[in-house]
Design a protein around this motif. Structure first.
Motif, PDB file in Angstrom:
ATOM      1  N   UNK A 256       0.811  -1.217   0.000  1.00 23.62           N
ATOM      2  CA  UNK A 256       0.000   0.000   0.000  1.00 23.62           C
ATOM      3  C   UNK A 256       0.848   1.272   0.000  1.00 23.62           C
ATOM      4  N   UNK A 257       2.200   1.147   0.030  1.00 24.89           N
ATOM      5  CA  UNK A 257       3.060   2.334   0.002  1.00 24.89           C
ATOM      6  C   UNK A 257       3.150   2.866  -1.429  1.00 24.89           C
ATOM      7  N   UNK A 258       3.180   4.180  -1.615  1.00 23.91           N
ATOM      8  CA  UNK A 258       3.263   4.756  -2.965  1.00 23.91           C
ATOM      9  C   UNK A 258       4.519   4.316  -3.701  1.00 23.91           C
ATOM     10  N   UNK A 259       4.386   4.175  -5.011  1.00 24.50           N
ATOM     11  CA  UNK A 259       5.529   3.804  -5.834  1.00 24.50           C
ATOM     12  C   UNK A 259       5.082   3.246  -7.166  1.00 24.50           C
ATOM     13  N   UNK A 260       6.001   3.105  -8.141  1.00 18.19           N
ATOM     14  CA  UNK A 260       5.631   2.603  -9.470  1.00 18.19           C
ATOM     15  C   UNK A 260       5.098   1.179  -9.446  1.00 18.19           C
ATOM     16  N   UNK A 261       5.626   0.339  -8.546  1.00 18.86           N
ATOM     17  CA  UNK A 261       5.144  -1.038  -8.478  1.00 18.86           C
ATOM     18  C   UNK A 261       3.671  -1.071  -8.074  1.00 18.86           C
ATOM     19  N   UNK A 262       3.304  -0.239  -7.100  1.00 23.23           N
ATOM     20  CA  UNK A 262       1.898  -0.195  -6.696  1.00 23.23           C
ATOM     21  C   UNK A 262       1.021   0.307  -7.835  1.00 23.23           C
ATOM     22  N   UNK A 263       1.496   1.309  -8.568  1.00 22.26           N
ATOM     23  CA  UNK A 263       0.705   1.838  -9.677  1.00 22.26           C
ATOM     24  C   UNK A 263       0.511   0.789 -10.763  1.00 22.26           C
ATOM     25  N   UNK A 264       1.562   0.005 -11.020  1.00 18.00           N
ATOM     26  CA  UNK A 264       1.454  -1.043 -12.042  1.00 18.00           C
ATOM     27  C   UNK A 264       0.447  -2.112 -11.615  1.00 18.00           C
ATOM     28  N   UNK A 265       0.572  -2.569 -10.361  1.00 17.33           N
ATOM     29  CA  UNK A 265      -0.356  -3.592  -9.884  1.00 17.33           C
ATOM     30  C   UNK A 265      -1.775  -3.069  -9.799  1.00 17.33           C
ATOM     31  N   UNK A 266      -1.911  -1.786  -9.481  1.00 19.70           N
ATOM     32  CA  UNK A 266      -3.237  -1.203  -9.368  1.00 19.70           C
ATOM     33  C   UNK A 266      -3.994  -1.267 -10.683  1.00 19.70           C
ATOM     34  N   UNK A 267      -3.262  -1.194 -11.802  1.00 25.04           N
ATOM     35  CA  UNK A 267      -3.906  -1.185 -13.117  1.00 25.04           C
ATOM     36  C   UNK A 267      -4.302  -2.580 -13.598  1.00 25.04           C
ATOM     37  N   UNK A 268      -3.838  -3.626 -12.885  1.00 23.19           N
ATOM     38  CA  UNK A 268      -4.109  -4.995 -13.334  1.00 23.19           C
ATOM     39  C   UNK A 268      -5.599  -5.276 -13.450  1.00 23.19           C
ATOM     40  N   UNK A 269      -6.377  -4.760 -12.503  1.00 22.18           N
ATOM     41  CA  UNK A 269      -7.807  -5.078 -12.460  1.00 22.18           C
ATOM     42  C   UNK A 269      -8.670  -4.057 -13.201  1.00 22.18           C
ATOM     43  N   UNK A 270      -8.045  -3.026 -13.773  1.00 26.01           N
ATOM     44  CA  UNK A 270      -8.841  -2.026 -14.488  1.00 26.01           C
ATOM     45  C   UNK A 270      -9.633  -2.648 -15.630  1.00 26.01           C
ATOM     46  N   UNK A 271      -9.060  -3.665 -16.241  1.00 22.83           N
ATOM     47  CA  UNK A 271      -9.734  -4.312 -17.376  1.00 22.83           C
ATOM     48  C   UNK A 271     -10.977  -5.088 -16.954  1.00 22.83           C
ATOM     49  N   UNK A 272     -11.126  -5.330 -15.647  1.00 24.16           N
ATOM     50  CA  UNK A 272     -12.308  -6.059 -15.166  1.00 24.16           C
ATOM     51  C   UNK A 272     -13.452  -5.119 -14.765  1.00 24.16           C
ATOM     52  N   UNK A 273     -13.229  -3.811 -14.852  1.00 21.19           N
ATOM     53  CA  UNK A 273     -14.274  -2.862 -14.472  1.00 21.19           C
ATOM     54  C   UNK A 273     -15.554  -3.077 -15.272  1.00 21.19           C
ATOM     55  N   UNK A 274     -15.387  -3.485 -16.532  1.00 18.45           N
ATOM     56  CA  UNK A 274     -16.557  -3.697 -17.389  1.00 18.45           C
ATOM     57  C   UNK A 274     -17.207  -5.057 -17.148  1.00 18.45           C
ATOM     58  N   UNK A 275     -16.620  -5.869 -16.255  1.00 17.78           N
ATOM     59  CA  UNK A 275     -17.149  -7.213 -15.978  1.00 17.78           C
ATOM     60  C   UNK A 275     -17.309  -7.387 -14.462  1.00 17.78           C
ATOM     61  N   UNK A 276     -18.316  -6.738 -13.857  1.00 20.64           N
ATOM     62  CA  UNK A 276     -18.464  -6.785 -12.390  1.00 20.64           C
ATOM     63  C   UNK A 276     -18.633  -8.199 -11.838  1.00 20.64           C
ATOM     64  N   UNK A 277     -19.255  -9.113 -12.626  1.00 16.18           N
ATOM     65  CA  UNK A 277     -19.421 -10.485 -12.146  1.00 16.18           C
ATOM     66  C   UNK A 277     -18.071 -11.188 -12.011  1.00 16.18           C
ATOM     67  N   UNK A 278     -17.128 -10.875 -12.915  1.00 17.39           N
ATOM     68  CA  UNK A 278     -15.800 -11.475 -12.824  1.00 17.39           C
ATOM     69  C   UNK A 278     -15.025 -10.898 -11.639  1.00 17.39           C
ATOM     70  N   UNK A 279     -15.142  -9.598 -11.420  1.00 20.06           N
ATOM     71  CA  UNK A 279     -14.453  -8.962 -10.302  1.00 20.06           C
ATOM     72  C   UNK A 279     -14.976  -9.503  -8.968  1.00 20.06           C
ATOM     73  N   UNK A 280     -16.298  -9.650  -8.868  1.00 14.89           N
ATOM     74  CA  UNK A 280     -16.885 -10.203  -7.645  1.00 14.89           C
ATOM     75  C   UNK A 280     -16.423 -11.636  -7.424  1.00 14.89           C
ATOM     76  N   UNK A 281     -16.382 -12.428  -8.506  1.00 11.16           N
ATOM     77  CA  UNK A 281     -15.939 -13.817  -8.388  1.00 11.16           C
ATOM     78  C   UNK A 281     -14.505 -13.889  -7.877  1.00 11.16           C
ATOM     79  N   UNK A 282     -13.646 -13.016  -8.401  1.00 11.48           N
ATOM     80  CA  UNK A 282     -12.250 -13.005  -7.953  1.00 11.48           C
ATOM     81  C   UNK A 282     -12.163 -12.643  -6.473  1.00 11.48           C
ATOM     82  N   UNK A 283     -12.903 -11.631  -6.030  1.00 19.05           N
ATOM     83  CA  UNK A 283     -12.878 -11.232  -4.621  1.00 19.05           C
ATOM     84  C   UNK A 283     -13.359 -12.352  -3.714  1.00 19.05           C
ATOM     85  N   UNK A 284     -14.459 -12.996  -4.095  1.00 22.75           N
ATOM     86  CA  UNK A 284     -15.000 -14.086  -3.284  1.00 22.75           C
ATOM     87  C   UNK A 284     -14.041 -15.271  -3.273  1.00 22.75           C
ATOM     88  N   UNK A 285     -13.454 -15.567  -4.426  1.00 18.85           N
ATOM     89  CA  UNK A 285     -12.541 -16.714  -4.520  1.00 18.85           C
ATOM     90  C   UNK A 285     -11.324 -16.509  -3.628  1.00 18.85           C
TER      91      UNK A 285
END
Length: 371
Positions: A256-285
């Protein structure tokens, strides 16, 4: 006094004298049950003497005396109870104010030597600094009940349990959402802390989560900030009810500390924004420790559906959740996403942040934990 009531005389100030005596007993710490027992024993002895000297012809007189004795007992019991409780509340209030003042000073980094002498509370060489999270009680969500009343009752149960378990050795600042405990390190082992949180969970009737670090008084403000950051992380991860130590959360904290690695990882799930069922499944899993059957039950879907969604997540993000490397990246991304959402909420509405008993948010926060 009782004799005057038996004689039918009304001595002025008799109730005040009883109350003054009861207040003195309260200040001296004599238990109220001991006082009431002594009063009843005195009346019992007096009534036994009356019966021992009476005859069958004194029935009417004895009955009248018994009635007056009951009236005297009622008056004395009531007067003692009122005065005792009133004095006890005053003493408790004074002690609570002293504890609150001293705890605030320790958490604020102020000089406490003079204050400790004035409060009569000894400052320990080291303290366990404990951040508590008190989740809402189920009844707080019941629209038929007053949520504020339910929350205050939860807090009072926790405070009563602290008083019973810690024997006045704890310094605390608590709200209905949680707060900070300062426990003298020499008097509380790690096992004692674990048992205390178990007992607080039982008293609060909710799963209490806590993070603890040990610090000398000058380091308490910095450590308090750190343990509250960590308890926030535990909350976002949905951790179990227990006492966490910093080494258990080092990975999550550093993510959770600021830095480029956090920014890169933060963008990993951006592609799932359009698929809320997939994002929910990942969180529950993740929350079910990657158990397909439990995930399917929580999502109310077939296990094959879970498998299909996990496969789709891998295709969209480029990280396969059934592979160890992909799983680590996705778990880190979820944690950062949760932290990012919490930070955004604070910026949008800083007054709605959880009430805490530690120094102000404007205080500098170290970039790394110190343990």
């Amino acid at each position: 006094m009782t004799r005057s009531m038996l004689d039918g005389r009304d001595l002025p100030g008799r109730t005040e004298r009883v109350q003054a005596a009861a207040a003195g007993w309260a200040r001296e710490g004599i238990p109220i049950d001991t006082i009431h027992h002594a009063i009843h024993e005195g009346f019992k002895l007096g009534f036994d003497l009356i019966l021992a000297n009476g005859t069958t012809r004194d029935h009417t007189t004895v009955a009248g005396v018994a009635l007056r004795l009951m009236e005297a007992l009622d008056m004395i019991t009531s007067a003692v109870s009122v005065a005792y409780v009133r004095e006890l509340r005053s003493v408790v209030s004074e002690h609570h104010t002293a504890v609150h003042t001293l705890t605030s000073a320790l958490l604020g980094g102020q000089s406490t030597s003079t204050m400790a002498r004035e409060c009569g509370i000894e400052i320990a060489e080291q303290y366990h600094v404990v951040a508590l999270e008190l989740p809402p009680h189920p009844e707080e969500l019941d629209s038929a009940l007053d949520a504020n009343v339910v929350a205050r009752r939860k807090l009072r149960r926790v405070q009563a349990e602290l008083a019973n378990r810690c024997d006045g050795k704890v310094l605390s600042l608590l709200s209905v959402d949680g707060g900070t405990l300062l426990l003298p390190a020499p008097k509380f082992s790690d096992a004692d802390l674990d048992r205390l949180i178990d007992r607080l969970s039982a008293a609060a009737q909710v799963p209490v989560r806590a993070v603890a670090m040990t610090a000398a008084p000058p380091q308490i403000p910095q450590v308090a900030e750190q343990v509250h950051e960590l308890v926030d992380i535990v909350h976002r991860l949905g951790g179990e009810s227990k006492v966490y130590r910093p080494h258990e959360l080092a990975f999550e904290y550093q993510l959770t500390r600021p830095g480029p690695a956090r920014d890169h990882l933060s963008a990993v799930l951006d592609s799932l924004e359009a698929h809320p069922d997939l994002l929910l499944t990942l969180e529950v899993h993740m929350a079910t420790n990657m158990q397909r059957n439990r995930s399917a039950r929580k999502l109310h879907v077939h296990t094959n559906t879970v498998d299909y969604r996990l496969k789709r997540i891998g295709q969209i993000t480029g990280f396969d959740p059934t592979d160890l490397t992909g799983l680590c990246h996705l778990r880190a991304a979820l944690l950062i996403r949760a932290h990012r959402g919490r930070s955004a909420a604070r910026i949008a509405n800083p007054d709605a942040a959880q009430v805490r008993a530690h120094p102000a948010e404007s205080e500098p926060v170290p970039s790394r934990l110190t343990w």
